[in-house]
Design a protein around this motif. Structure first.
Motif, PDB file in Angstrom:
ATOM      1  N   ILE A  91      20.470  95.855  45.882  1.00 45.78           N
ATOM      2  CA  ILE A  91      18.959  95.456  45.421  1.00 45.78           C
ATOM      3  C   ILE A  91      19.560  94.472  43.973  1.00 45.78           C
ATOM      4  O   ILE A  91      19.976  93.901  43.484  1.00 45.78           O
ATOM      5  CB  ILE A  91      18.028  96.477  45.468  1.00 45.78           C
ATOM      6  CG1 ILE A  91      18.127  96.914  47.103  1.00 45.78           C
ATOM      7  CG2 ILE A  91      17.226  95.932  44.832  1.00 45.78           C
ATOM      8  CD1 ILE A  91      17.046  96.098  47.486  1.00 45.78           C
ATOM      9  N   ASN A  92      20.178  95.834  43.412  1.00 49.09           N
ATOM     10  CA  ASN A  92      20.425  95.765  41.820  1.00 49.09           C
ATOM     11  C   ASN A  92      21.491  96.816  41.383  1.00 49.09           C
ATOM     12  O   ASN A  92      20.908  97.942  41.838  1.00 49.09           O
ATOM     13  CB  ASN A  92      19.650  95.274  41.091  1.00 49.09           C
ATOM     14  CG  ASN A  92      18.309  96.307  41.055  1.00 49.09           C
ATOM     15  OD1 ASN A  92      18.410  97.190  41.089  1.00 49.09           O
ATOM     16  ND2 ASN A  92      17.243  95.713  40.957  1.00 49.09           N
ATOM     17  N   GLY A  93      22.508  96.612  39.643  1.00 53.67           N
ATOM     18  CA  GLY A  93      22.377  97.374  40.097  1.00 53.67           C
ATOM     19  C   GLY A  93      23.504  99.199  40.763  1.00 53.67           C
ATOM     20  O   GLY A  93      24.450  98.599  41.493  1.00 53.67           O
ATOM     21  N   ASN A  94      23.281  99.838  41.052  1.00 55.73           N
ATOM     22  CA  ASN A  94      23.299 100.995  41.321  1.00 55.73           C
ATOM     23  C   ASN A  94      22.159 101.316  42.556  1.00 55.73           C
ATOM     24  O   ASN A  94      22.182 102.451  43.469  1.00 55.73           O
ATOM     25  CB  ASN A  94      23.708 102.918  40.928  1.00 55.73           C
ATOM     26  CG  ASN A  94      22.400 103.448  40.390  1.00 55.73           C
ATOM     27  OD1 ASN A  94      21.388 102.456  39.920  1.00 55.73           O
ATOM     28  ND2 ASN A  94      22.099 104.397  40.211  1.00 55.73           N
ATOM     29  N   GLN A  95      21.231 100.003  42.837  1.00 52.55           N
ATOM     30  CA  GLN A  95      21.240 100.563  44.709  1.00 52.55           C
ATOM     31  C   GLN A  95      20.987  99.610  45.096  1.00 52.55           C
ATOM     32  O   GLN A  95      21.339  98.819  45.191  1.00 52.55           O
ATOM     33  CB  GLN A  95      19.448 100.532  43.476  1.00 52.55           C
ATOM     34  CG  GLN A  95      18.927 101.578  42.285  1.00 52.55           C
ATOM     35  CD  GLN A  95      17.808 101.023  41.940  1.00 52.55           C
ATOM     36  OE1 GLN A  95      16.916 100.058  41.960  1.00 52.55           O
ATOM     37  NE2 GLN A  95      17.367 102.324  40.617  1.00 52.55           N
ATOM     38  N   PHE A  96      20.920 100.543  45.837  1.00 54.91           N
ATOM     39  CA  PHE A  96      20.372  99.672  47.955  1.00 54.91           C
ATOM     40  C   PHE A  96      19.239 100.098  48.721  1.00 54.91           C
ATOM     41  O   PHE A  96      18.716 100.743  48.588  1.00 54.91           O
ATOM     42  CB  PHE A  96      22.255  99.931  48.773  1.00 54.91           C
ATOM     43  CG  PHE A  96      23.618 100.066  47.782  1.00 54.91           C
ATOM     44  CD1 PHE A  96      24.029  98.669  48.047  1.00 54.91           C
ATOM     45  CD2 PHE A  96      23.744 100.992  46.773  1.00 54.91           C
ATOM     46  CE1 PHE A  96      25.490  99.291  47.317  1.00 54.91           C
ATOM     47  CE2 PHE A  96      24.863 100.809  46.237  1.00 54.91           C
ATOM     48  CZ  PHE A  96      25.513  99.764  46.695  1.00 54.91           C
TER      49      PHE A  96
END
Length: 449
Positions: A91-96
């Motif tokens: 999704i973005n950065g450290n997120q899935f």
């Protein structure tokens, strides 16, 4: 075309491709529902929102390049952990986000997440060093929680954030919030931002009593919020909001400062060498400059570190031992006492107990309650006290409400108690009055030395 649907840092499908995959899952569920009434009534599509815990701290250690390498490694390990029919996207950065195949039973979701969390907990080797991480997950379900993928993602993310604010390394299903509750929460958050400067907080103290002498030997500091319109607001309501918004750091600092100030004043007033115990939240404990702030507070208030006890929950320490142990050692080096709070409710590993440098074990009130009628609680409590004494730890039982509970704890050689049997939490003035009165706990049996 591939560039539009693929995320370059992780080589995973991106948010845009998630929309297409979701449509494929809807079509699949629709076909299953036509063929089988059970699917029509109970079929669901889970959306899991996954976030790496404390990636900022890892970036500080490894640098952003190392952080990116970790992100790729997590993506690869997650992809391999999942069955090929499930979809993981970045999704973005450290997120899935993970999209599971249609299912009938929630247990399947738990199995997937627990397997994933287990595999991610194994060390990653980056730039010739081992890195340990944990992940938090939130889950929303189609159609129970919504029918639009963006809406479902928001809800899963909200559930993940709830997990993170409680310390991370866990998962939670989305729990719907009514519009009224949401509005009330927003109002509370706004009021909380001003509460500190408007001096609406107050510390209450619950006496802690020695079972050898019956004397008050200290107190636990408990924050109270006196709202100008709503009156007293329970910490259960406002502490989670403070954690989530980051306000817990200035509030926690204020609590430490006030408690140290009061503790110093008690000695100046001749009330005795009373120890003050202060709870540290997960977010406070993970603050890199905690020791520096604490040292500044001790110096500015003139409070000797011997009279300050910091309480940390067992689950908080166990969650990330590699970070917890050095932080505890640094706090101990300042001369303060460390207590494990709510002990027995978490993982209770003797191995961990020996690793953590702490001095006091607090037995949770859920074990103390009805000791005289609950043989299992009695056996656990007796074992915990014996184990603690073998490790040269002092034991305090909290939530003691009846004479029967007190008598059993005395028989088990517990060192101290706190609870409504002796006193409820008191405001500063009432606590000082109680100490001045020389009030004692009635010790009916001698406590073995």
């Amino acid at each position: 075309n591939q560039l539009i649907y693929q995320d370059s840092p992780t080589n995973l499908p991106n948010r845009l491709s998630l929309l297409e995959y979701f449509q494929q899952m809807l079509d699949k569920l629709s076909l299953l529902s036509v063929a089988d009434q059970n699917w029509q009534q109970n079929g669901m599509i889970p959306i899991i929102y996954l976030g790496i815990d404390r990636l900022g701290r890892i970036n500080d250690i490894l640098g952003y390049e190392g952080g990116d390498s970790l992100l790729k490694a997590v993506a690869e390990r997650s992809r391999k952990s999942l069955a090929s029919e499930h979809i993981i996207t970045h999704i973005n950065g450290n997120q899935f986000a993970i999209l599971l195949q249609p299912i009938l039973d929630k247990q399947q979701i738990k199995t997937v997440i627990e397997k994933l969390q287990q595999q991610i907990s194994d060390p990653f080797v980056l730039t010739n060093r081992e890195v340990f991480i944990t992940v938090s997950a939130g889950i929303s379900l189609y159609p129970q929680d919504g029918r639009d993928i963006q809406h479902l993602l928001r809800e899963a993310k909200q559930a993940m954030n709830q997990v993170k604010q409680q310390g991370g390394n866990d998962y939670s299903f989305y729990i719907p919030t009514s519009e009224h509750e949401l509005s009330e929460r927003i109002d509370l958050e706004v009021a909380l931002r001003y509460a500190l400067e408007r001096e609406e907080f107050e510390l209450y103290y619950q006496p802690q009593v020695s079972l050898k002498t019956g004397n008050i030997i200290g107190a636990e500091a408990l924050i109270r919020w006196k709202h100008p319109q709503k009156g007293m607001i329970s910490p259960i309501k406002f502490i989670p909001i403070a954690e989530e918004t980051g306000l817990i750091e200035p509030i926690g600092e204020w609590v430490l400062s006030q408690a140290c100030q009061h503790s110093k004043a008690w000695r100046s007033q001749g009330l005795g060498n009373l120890r003050v115990a202060v709870n540290l939240s997960g977010r406070q404990f993970q603050t890199p400059n905690l020791c520096q702030k604490l040292m500044e507070i001790l110096l500015s208030t003139g409070c000797e570190p011997d009279y300050l006890e910091l309480e940390l929950t067992e689950s908080l320490l166990i969650r990330d031992p590699e970070l917890s142990i050095p932080q505890l050692q640094a706090l101990k080096a300042l001369g303060v006492t460390i207590a494990i709070d709510d002990f027995g409710t978490g993982y209770s590993s003797l191995n961990y107990l020996q690793k953590f440098p702490f001095d006091v074990l607090k037995i949770d009130q859920s074990f103390v309650r009805n000791l005289h009628t609950n043989k299992i609680n009695a056996a656990i409590t007796q074992s915990l006290i014996s184990m603690a004494h073998l490790l040269n730890l002092k034991v305090i039982a909290e939530g003691v409400e009846t004479q029967e509970e007190l008598n059993i704890l005395q028989g088990f050689q517990c060192d101290e108690i706190q609870g409504y049997l002796f006193s409820r939490p008191l405001n500063l003035e009432d606590f000082q009055t109680l100490v001045k009165s020389g009030s004692q706990l009635n010790i009916s049996q001698p406590h073995p030395s």
